[in-house]
Design a protein around this motif. Structure first.
Motif, short mmCIF file in Angstrom:
data_model
loop_
_atom_site.label_atom_id
_atom_site.label_comp_id
_atom_site.label_asym_id
_atom_site.label_seq_id
_atom_site.Cartn_x
_atom_site.Cartn_y
_atom_site.Cartn_z
N UNK A 72 0.83 -1.20 0.00
CA UNK A 72 0.00 0.00 0.00
C UNK A 72 0.87 1.25 0.00
N UNK A 73 1.91 1.28 0.84
CA UNK A 73 2.75 2.48 0.90
C UNK A 73 3.48 2.72 -0.41
N UNK A 74 3.88 1.65 -1.08
CA UNK A 74 4.54 1.82 -2.38
C UNK A 74 3.59 2.48 -3.37
N UNK A 87 12.78 6.75 -7.15
CA UNK A 87 13.88 5.93 -7.65
C UNK A 87 14.83 5.56 -6.51
N UNK A 88 15.09 6.50 -5.62
CA UNK A 88 15.93 6.22 -4.45
C UNK A 88 15.20 5.23 -3.53
N UNK A 89 13.93 5.50 -3.28
CA UNK A 89 13.17 4.72 -2.31
C UNK A 89 12.96 3.28 -2.73
N UNK A 90 12.71 3.05 -4.02
CA UNK A 90 12.32 1.71 -4.45
C UNK A 90 13.26 1.07 -5.47
N UNK A 91 14.21 1.81 -5.98
CA UNK A 91 15.19 1.22 -6.89
C UNK A 91 16.61 1.32 -6.33
N UNK A 92 16.72 1.71 -5.05
CA UNK A 92 18.00 1.80 -4.35
C UNK A 92 19.00 2.72 -5.06
N UNK A 93 18.47 3.74 -5.71
CA UNK A 93 19.35 4.72 -6.34
C UNK A 93 20.03 5.57 -5.26
N UNK A 94 21.05 6.31 -5.65
CA UNK A 94 21.77 7.17 -4.71
C UNK A 94 21.91 8.55 -5.31
N UNK A 95 21.56 9.56 -4.55
CA UNK A 95 21.71 10.93 -5.04
C UNK A 95 23.19 11.29 -5.08
N UNK A 100 8.65 1.52 8.70
CA UNK A 100 7.22 1.75 8.50
C UNK A 100 6.78 1.53 7.06
N UNK A 101 7.61 1.90 6.09
CA UNK A 101 7.22 1.79 4.68
C UNK A 101 8.06 0.80 3.89
N UNK A 102 9.26 0.47 4.41
CA UNK A 102 10.16 -0.42 3.71
C UNK A 102 11.01 0.25 2.66
#
Length: 461
Positions: free
Chosen positions: A335-337, A350-358, A426-428
């Motif tokens: 749900x959070x995604x 992209x950072x949150x769900x594809x493990x990107x890095x700024x 909380x969101x993963x």
């Protein structure tokens, strides 16, 4: 077929268990009907050449009803007071002794009148009446949708009443007329329910009987339009009775017009209660949320299409539906995604769900020194306090410790390195990594991307 007891199921969702069936939270199947003649039920099953006679209680009566997917119809009708038994099957078509697969194939070909997925409802006339059973039928599905029910599309999902006596036909037609008044008053269109004499009822395969008891995560319909059936209170009152409606909709003027999440629930919906417990009870997200048991949108607002399962979470923007998430079975991260994809920027997602890095030294919160709390941008749950932040010289916001229970650790072997990934509990979502080169008292450096942090100054708490 008649089991002599009322089957009860836990309330069920239609979320990703349904998704498997219709590529959305959705799914459904069929069920059957039977004739009541001189106290005997004549049932015919696939593969049987002779009818099977089964005795029923002296005060028992049967009616065969099509409400879309028969998994949810079986559950809904079995919960009505006075209902003794519900059997899933097929009726109203031309094929003899059909299987479920044949019904689906006939629908694709369209070569003959197809059967509808139906439920044969046996009820005790000493405890209830046909009108009350049909009131449950009208209320627990949307009879205005033609050859569909929610996201299940096809003539096999049509609304139908198959009667066995002239008296049943009269009650069916009378209740249809009364419910049409209530629907019209609420802005719904014409009822499309097929009302015909029952020719033959074919019970569905055993795997489709009591389906939601066997598969609690399977499809269960919303329970209708939210419009109550106006029960008859006597002949004199019949012409003047006012249509009863379900719970009134929320007032659009009391909500956040720019962006508002509405959770549509239903009475007796166990997965609605689960969503309340696991998500809503701890809601800190920046997206405002409200719950309702009305199936109608807030006043002055618009849904893209009718609701068909609960819970359904709808994100409105400027009074119009932008997206919806149907069903919940404990997958809070899913749900959070969904909410994150709608509310975060593409770079942050992209950072949150594809493990990107700024890129280093580019984050907006790198040099932030104000007292406050760094929170998850999706759930709003606190992650780090400002007094745990320090200047590491690495180019990313760094903390020597998180708030207790706020993050989880995971082994990460990507990019040829062995690291420990940090995620929001909380969101993963992915936050960054933790290293063993930090300052006292922990000796840890939580290297976190600015993009997945939202800063809340102390004065705003």
């Amino acid at each position: 077929m008649t089991r002599g007891f009322k089957t009860r199921y836990p309330a069920s969702r239609d979320g990703r268990g349904l998704l498997a069936r219709i590529a959305l939270p959705g799914g459904g199947l069929l069920l059957g009907a039977t004739l009541l003649v001189s106290g005997l039920i004549f049932a015919q099953s696939p593969g049987k050449t002779l009818p099977v006679a089964e005795p029923v209680a002296e005060k028992a009566e049967q009616i065969t009803l099509g409400m879309g997917c028969f998994w949810g119809a079986e559950k809904r009708m079995s919960e009505l007071p006075g209902v003794i038994d519900v059997v899933s099957g097929f009726a109203g078509g031309e094929r003899s002794n059909p299987s479920y697969r044949q019904i689906l194939a006939d629908e694709r070909r369209g070569r003959q009148k197809n059967h509808a997925e139906v439920v044969r409802v046996t009820f005790d006339t000493g405890q209830t009446s046909l009108e009350r059973v049909l009131a449950g039928f009208w209320e627990h599905h949307d009879p205005t949708q033609g050859n569909r029910q929610g996201n299940d599309i096809g003539s096999n999902y049509r609304s139908a009443i198959y009667f066995v006596t002239p008296a049943q036909e009269a009650v069916a037609q009378r209740t249809k007329a009364r419910y049409q008044l209530a629907l019209s008053a609420a802005g719904y269109g014409a009822i499309t329910t097929e009302i015909r004499p029952l020719a033959t009822f074919y019970p569905a395969e055993e795997e489709h009987q009591d389906y939601l008891r066997k598969n609690p995560d399977g499809y269960c319909g919303l329970g209708g339009t939210g419009i109550r059936y106006p029960m008859e209170t006597g002949a004199a009152a019949e012409a003047t009775v006012e249509p009863k409606q379900g719970e009134p909709p929320l007032s659009g003027g009391d909500l956040e017009a720019e962006r508002q999440l509405i959770v549509f629930e239903a009475e007796g919906c166990g997965y609605c209660a689960l969503f309340q417990t696991e998500v809503l009870a701890h809601w800190e997200s920046p997206v405002p949320v409200r719950s309702t048991r009305s199936a109608r949108p807030p006043t002055g607002w618009k849904l893209a299409e009718p609701l068909w399962a609960t819970p359904t979470m709808v994100l409105f923007e400027n009074g119009h539906e932008r997206a919806r998430y149907t069903g919940y079975s404990g997958d809070a991260a899913g749900f959070w995604r969904w909410l994150a994809q709608l509310t975060l920027s593409p770079e942050t997602f992209d950072i949150a769900y594809a493990q990107a890095t700024e890129a280093p030294y580019t984050g907006a919160l790198l040099d932030n020194r104000r007292p406050g709390t760094y929170v998850d941008p999706v759930t709003g749950v606190a992650l780090f306090r400002s007094d745990a932040k320090y200047k590491s010289g690495t180019g990313w916001p760094s903390f020597f410790q998180p708030i207790d229970g706020a993050v989880t650790m995971h082994q990460d072997s990507s990019h040829g390195m062995r690291r420990v990934e940090v995620r929001s509990a909380s969101s993963g979502i992915h936050l960054g990594h933790v290293f063993d080169d930090g300052p006292p008292p922990t000796g840890k450096r939580y290297c976190i991307n600015s993009g997945v942090l939202r800063f809340v100054p102390d004065q705003e708490l």
